[in-house]
Design an enzyme around this catalytic site. Structure first.
Site, PDB file in Angstrom:
ATOM      1  CE1 TYR A   1     -42.657 -88.272  96.958  1.00 17.40           C
ATOM      2  CE2 TYR A   1     -40.391 -88.384  96.421  1.00 17.40           C
ATOM      3  CZ  TYR A   1     -41.326 -87.997  97.093  1.00 17.40           C
ATOM      4  OH  TYR A   1     -40.975 -87.076  97.983  1.00 17.40           O
TER       5      TYR A   1
ATOM      6  CG  ASP B   1     -39.230 -86.809  88.215  1.00 12.96           C
ATOM      7  OD1 ASP B   1     -38.072 -86.826  88.217  1.00 12.96           O
ATOM      8  OD2 ASP B   1     -39.992 -86.936  89.110  1.00 12.96           O
TER       9      ASP B   1
ATOM     10  CE  LYS C   1     -34.358 -89.868  94.293  1.00  8.54           C
ATOM     11  NZ  LYS C   1     -34.501 -90.736  95.344  1.00  8.54           N
TER      12      LYS C   1
END
Ligand SMILES: Cc1ncc(COP(=O)(O)O)c(C=O)c1O
Length: 447
Positions: A150, A247, A275
């Site tokens: 994702y 990523d 994050k």
């Protein structure tokens, strides 16, 4: 109506009631799709490794808000630095600030692939900008991603994440309303499978702009990359003039201050981060080779558009600086990795002793239990036998007992610097009970 945790009503069902009330104003009562859980849990306050719901019930938290919380909730060093910063500065929308400069310097110092960096607010923005940059740099349209990864909510990459069996590795758009052209230009390969990637590249000669991956696909728990796969991707990209993009929105800062690339020693061309960089404050980054980054039009003469009203808000910059300062020296990683090992060993012991069909996966501070017989997990296909009903039920049993691992299929857990050995040992005693309750429920035909 204000709900107090002290009212008798709230004690009975404060979480359900707040969630029901919220539905009047917000579709589903939630501000992010994957916050839907059964039963609803509405958090009122948190501290360190713990959070308290509307009924003032305490949970030890391993969800960590989908990964940002690496130090602990409301971590004092971060909170104080943010408060100090926003007493004197906030957001200007002009030129640059000292905090932006300081944070950029730190990211460049620590993340091997990053020669220059730009700050934005979310991981989705970072991956969107990275794809556009790769397309502009190569003059090509297609991108390769991997089944199970994702990378955010935009049309470029939102396909084939947690796919149903019949569409695994096939056509699986993540949303209604997506542009057909965007979906068609995003090719999907199996993780850890270089043959798949070579085939896709051969079928689309000189058309692939970028290969995008989570170096560890944590969006489906934990699929560890084979070293030869990562090195092979690097070689294919070098050979074909393709931009390699890691990523590291989850792995960055959580697994190492330099990201997973500092562990595997494979250096991508572009890296996206978010994050854990700021322990829960909304900031993300895109960084990479100077030659690529110089295409952004934050530089006069650059031709790839980059902007964001809230980019570089002082609160987030201060949070990121405080978080990275705390990660420096390696104590945090030493602690969370040791607790991760303790948790995984304990869970393995429980599963072995109970003789149930379950297995433990994870890396560093990340862990999960899949409900299937032990096997190597090299790609998403290997997870298709995970029993989703048992997985969710186990987490509901944990939740009932005060341990929060989000009850959704294939979601990972995270340990923070605020968790202790005692916390892990207590969690393991609860996990033992929850595991037995889960399989008792299965035996009784309830799952
Ligand atoms: C690996 C990865 N990349 C990108 C994103 C998108 O980040 P955000 O939710 O901040 O937009 C996520 C979010 O879960 C992610 O896990």
């Amino acid at each position: 109506m204000t709900i107090s945790a002290n009212t008798v009503e709230a004690d009975v069902n404060g979480n359900v009631r707040l969630h029901e009330q919220a539905k009047a104003y917000t579709p589903g009562g939630l501000h992010t799709a994957i916050r839907i859980i059964d039963p609803p849990l509405c958090v009122r306050r948190s501290q360190g490794a713990y959070m308290w719901d509307e009924d003032d019930k305490r949970y030890i938290d391993y969800h960590a808000a989908f990964a940002p919380i690496i130090l602990g909730h409301c971590y004092p060093t971060v909170v104080n630095r943010v408060i100090d910063a926003i007493r004197q500065t906030d957001l200007y929308g002009i030129s640059t600030t000292h905090l932006e400069f300081e944070l950029s310097e730190k990211i460049v110092r620590y993340v091997p692939s990053v020669e220059q960096v730009l700050l934005c607010c979310t991981g989705s923005e970072a991956t969107f900008h990275a794809v556009r940059l790769a397309r502009a740099y190569t003059g090509r349209r297609k991108i390769i991603k991997f089944q199970g990864c994702y990378h955010g909510w935009h049309d470029y990459l939102l396909r084939n994440v947690i796919s149903e069996r019949q569409v695994v590795n096939k056509w699986d758009p993540g949303s209604a309303g997506m542009l057909q052209e965007a979906l068609e230009n995003t090719l999907v390969c199996r993780f850890n499978n270089l043959t798949d990637v070579e085939d896709a590249v051969a079928k689309n000669p000189s058309e692939i702009a970028t290969i995008v991956l989570e170096p560890i696909p944590h969006n489906v728990g934990c699929i560890l990359p084979k070293q030869e796969f990562l090195e092979g991707l690097r070689a294919i990209c070098d050979r074909e003039g393709i931009v390699l993009m890691f990523d590291e929105v989850i792995t960055g800062f959580r697994h190492h201050i330099g990201g997973y690339q500092a562990i595997c020693n494979v250096t991508p061309d572009i890296t996206t981060m978010g994050k854990a960089i700021a322990n829960g404050f909304p900031i993300a980054a895109i960084g990479g080779k100077r030659e690529l980054m110089q295409k952004f039009n934050t530089r006069v003469g650059g031709d790839v558009f980059f902007s964001g009203t809230f980019n570089g808000h002082a609160s987030c910059l201060a949070a990121a600086l405080a978080t990275i300062d705390t990660l420096e020296g390696g104590k945090v990683h030493e602690h969370i990795f040791a607790l991760g090992d303790r948790m995984r060993a304990g869970l393995n012991e429980i599963i072995g002793r109970l003789g149930v069909p379950a297995m433990v996966a994870g890396f560093g501070s990340v862990f999960t239990v899949y409900f299937m017989e032990q096997r190597p997990i090299e790609d998403f296909d290997a997870l298709l036998d995970n029993d989703a009903a048992l997985y969710v039920r186990y987490r509901q049993e944990l939740m009932r007992r005060g341990v929060f691992e989000i009850p959704m299929n294939l979601k990972r857990n995270h340990i923070s610097y605020s968790h202790t050995e005692q916390d892990v040992d207590w969690t393991l005693s609860v996990a033992d009970e929850a595991m037995r309750a889960t399989f008792d429920a299965r035996a009784a035909g309830l799952v």
